[in-house]
Design an enzyme around this catalytic site. Structure first.
Site, PDB file in Angstrom:
ATOM      1  NE  ARG A  22     -15.428  13.732 -33.792  1.00 28.01           N
ATOM      2  CZ  ARG A  22     -14.101  13.775 -33.948  1.00 28.01           C
ATOM      3  NH1 ARG A  22     -13.562  13.533 -35.129  1.00 28.01           N
ATOM      4  NH2 ARG A  22     -13.315  14.057 -32.933  1.00 28.01           N
TER       5      ARG A  22
ATOM      6  CG  HIS B  75      -6.865  10.686 -36.265  1.00 26.14           C
ATOM      7  ND1 HIS B  75      -8.001   9.920 -36.370  1.00 26.14           N
ATOM      8  CD2 HIS B  75      -7.058  11.491 -35.194  1.00 26.14           C
ATOM      9  CE1 HIS B  75      -8.852  10.257 -35.414  1.00 26.14           C
ATOM     10  NE2 HIS B  75      -8.297  11.215 -34.684  1.00 26.14           N
TER      11      HIS B  75
ATOM     12  NE  ARG C  88      -4.146  16.845 -33.826  1.00 25.75           N
ATOM     13  CZ  ARG C  88      -4.780  15.856 -33.250  1.00 25.75           C
ATOM     14  NH1 ARG C  88      -4.796  15.749 -31.948  1.00 25.75           N
ATOM     15  NH2 ARG C  88      -5.386  14.950 -33.978  1.00 25.75           N
TER      16      ARG C  88
ATOM     17  CD  GLU D  98      -2.347  12.470 -32.188  1.00 23.18           C
ATOM     18  OE1 GLU D  98      -2.626  12.240 -30.989  1.00 23.18           O
ATOM     19  OE2 GLU D  98      -3.218  12.694 -33.036  1.00 23.18           O
TER      20      GLU D  98
ATOM     21  CG  ASN E 160      -3.955  19.164 -29.718  1.00 24.78           C
ATOM     22  OD1 ASN E 160      -4.792  19.793 -30.374  1.00 24.78           O
ATOM     23  ND2 ASN E 160      -3.954  17.855 -29.625  1.00 24.78           N
TER      24      ASN E 160
END
Ligand code: ADP
Length: 394
Positions: free
Chosen positions: A242, A182, A94, A380, A9
């Site tokens: 964010r 996601h 990813r 993940e 990732n």
């Protein structure tokens, strides 16, 4: 020689990696997890074995010039040195954006890498850093297959208004539409949900992925029907740094009146806002929950309020609600946040079990609660490893 799948990732200043041995009946067994952080400043490598024991450590002090390629080469050598009886059969990555075209994981060749690179403007902060390790590994070990797994793919089931902004069609056709992110986390939760709650798995569930990046996903029968994130990973909920959803008028005001350029806007929207911006203290939920100042409380209040607003909206999209699932750093570890969200949904039939909530679940609603609530840790990386296995036909 045993076989393994590696998962990468890649981010702008970090590379996270995992290694899974392919066992009997294609069962994946975690052998190692690690990361290199501080790339471009002071790179720092750490790795732990599957059982959590420390396996490796390395620091390149004051080495801003150590490149991603160099570090990946180090990682490949370190893996061969420490897992002499394992052969890495393929590497999974990813990749944040698959655009409208890539709806499933794909084995990457030069042409596909080029296509994925062309999507970089849609996710400038992530896509180039997700793709750089693929190019580097292709140069270092060209015979090892590489598979890209997309954060957008799980949401390719979205239809109709969920996909659109109220913009002229021409722009929608050019890719200015809602995608959702996601997805690998939501796919993992959707896969695991039947083990916890068959009714929720078959019915209407909202999954709350609350980490540094935060979003929510509405699932109907395990398929994604809506996401709080749309065109970019800055949409939806306020996050660590964010903004989440913004009134477009604010962006025009900042450009026209405050004369902010694109890079300043990017820094503001992605790095200086959210929990950090509102509190002026930290982007870390732990720090804010321990801080009693009004500013910290205001940031947490805003986070919870916006989640509640979206949850109400998703219950309407789903025409009811059977379950909510909390996951990721905050979702898995912050009972206070879960309580503050759940207690406002008693009108929908959600009754929190305070003790179970304090113990982080897995079931955190009372046995009689009409809407069940769960804490399910996401993974993940293993989702990526499973996809890799499917793609290469192991
Ligand atoms: P990412 O993978 O997106 O970097 P994580 O899923 O690791 O993010 O989530 C990081 C967030 O989880 C941080 O805001 C951190 O403060 C929060 N977090 C982790 N543990 C706890 C805890 N025990 N209580 C509250 N928040 C926590």
């Amino acid at each position: 020689m045993k076989e393994a799948i590696a998962v990468i990732n890649g981010g702008s200043s970090s590379i996270k990696f995992s290694l899974y041995e392919i066992g009997k009946d294609r069962r994946l067994e975690s052998c190692c997890r690690g990361q290199i952080e501080g790339i471009g400043v002071d790179p720092n490598f750490t790795a732990k074995a599957g059982d959590g024991k420390e396996m490796g450590k390395m620091r390149w002090k004051n080495h801003p010039d150590v490149t991603h390629r160099f570090l990946l080469s180090y990682l490949i050598d370190w893996t061969s040195e420490n897992f002499k009886d394992l052969q890495v059969k393929a590497v999974g990555h990813r990749v944040v954006h698959g655009g409208a075209h890539y709806r499933e994981p794909v084995r990457v060749d030069e042409k596909i890498l080029e296509h994925l690179g062309a999507l970089a403007p849609l996710a400038p902060l992530h896509q180039p850093h997700n793709l750089a390790p693929i190019a580097a590994i292709a140069g270092l070990v060209p015979d090892v297959p590489q598979v890209a797994c997309f954060d957008t793919a799980f949401h390719s089931t979205h239809t109709g208004p969920e996909c659109h902004f109220a913009l002229p069609r021409k722009l929608t056709a050019q890719g200015v539409r809602r995608y959702g992110f996601h997805g690998l986390s939501y796919e993992y939760i959707a896969d695991r949900l039947p083990e916890y709650d068959k009714k929720a798995a078959a019915g209407r569930t909202v999954v709350l992925h609350l980490g540094s990046g935060a979003s929510m996903c509405a699932l109907k029968g395990g398929k994604s029907v809506a996401s709080t994130m749309g065109f970019s990973a800055a949409d939806g909920l306020p996050m660590g740094t964010r903004t989440g959803t913004m009134d477009p008028g604010v962006l025009l005001y900042l450009m026209q009146e405050k004369k902010m350029g694109p890079w300043e806007m990017e820094t503001l929207l992605y790095r200086e806002s959210g929990l950090l911006g509102v509190s002026g203290i930290s982007n870390d939920m732990r720090v804010l929950l321990e801080n009693e100042s009004p500013k910290a409380m205001e940031a947490v209040d805003l986070f919870v309020y916006r989640i509640r607003k979206e949850l109400g909206g998703f219950a309407s999209v789903l025409e009811g609600l059977d379950a909510v699932v909390f996951t990721a750093g905050i979702g898995e570890n912050a009972p206070e946040i879960r309580r503050r969200i759940c207690e406002k949904f008693s009108w929908l039939g959600l009754e929190l079990d305070d003790r179970a909530n304090l113990g982080n679940g897995p079931r955190i609603s009372t046995p009689g609660s009409r809407v069940s609530a769960w804490v399910i840790p996401t993974d993940e990386e293993i989702m990526i490893a499973r996809h890799v296995l499917d793609v290469i036909g192991g």
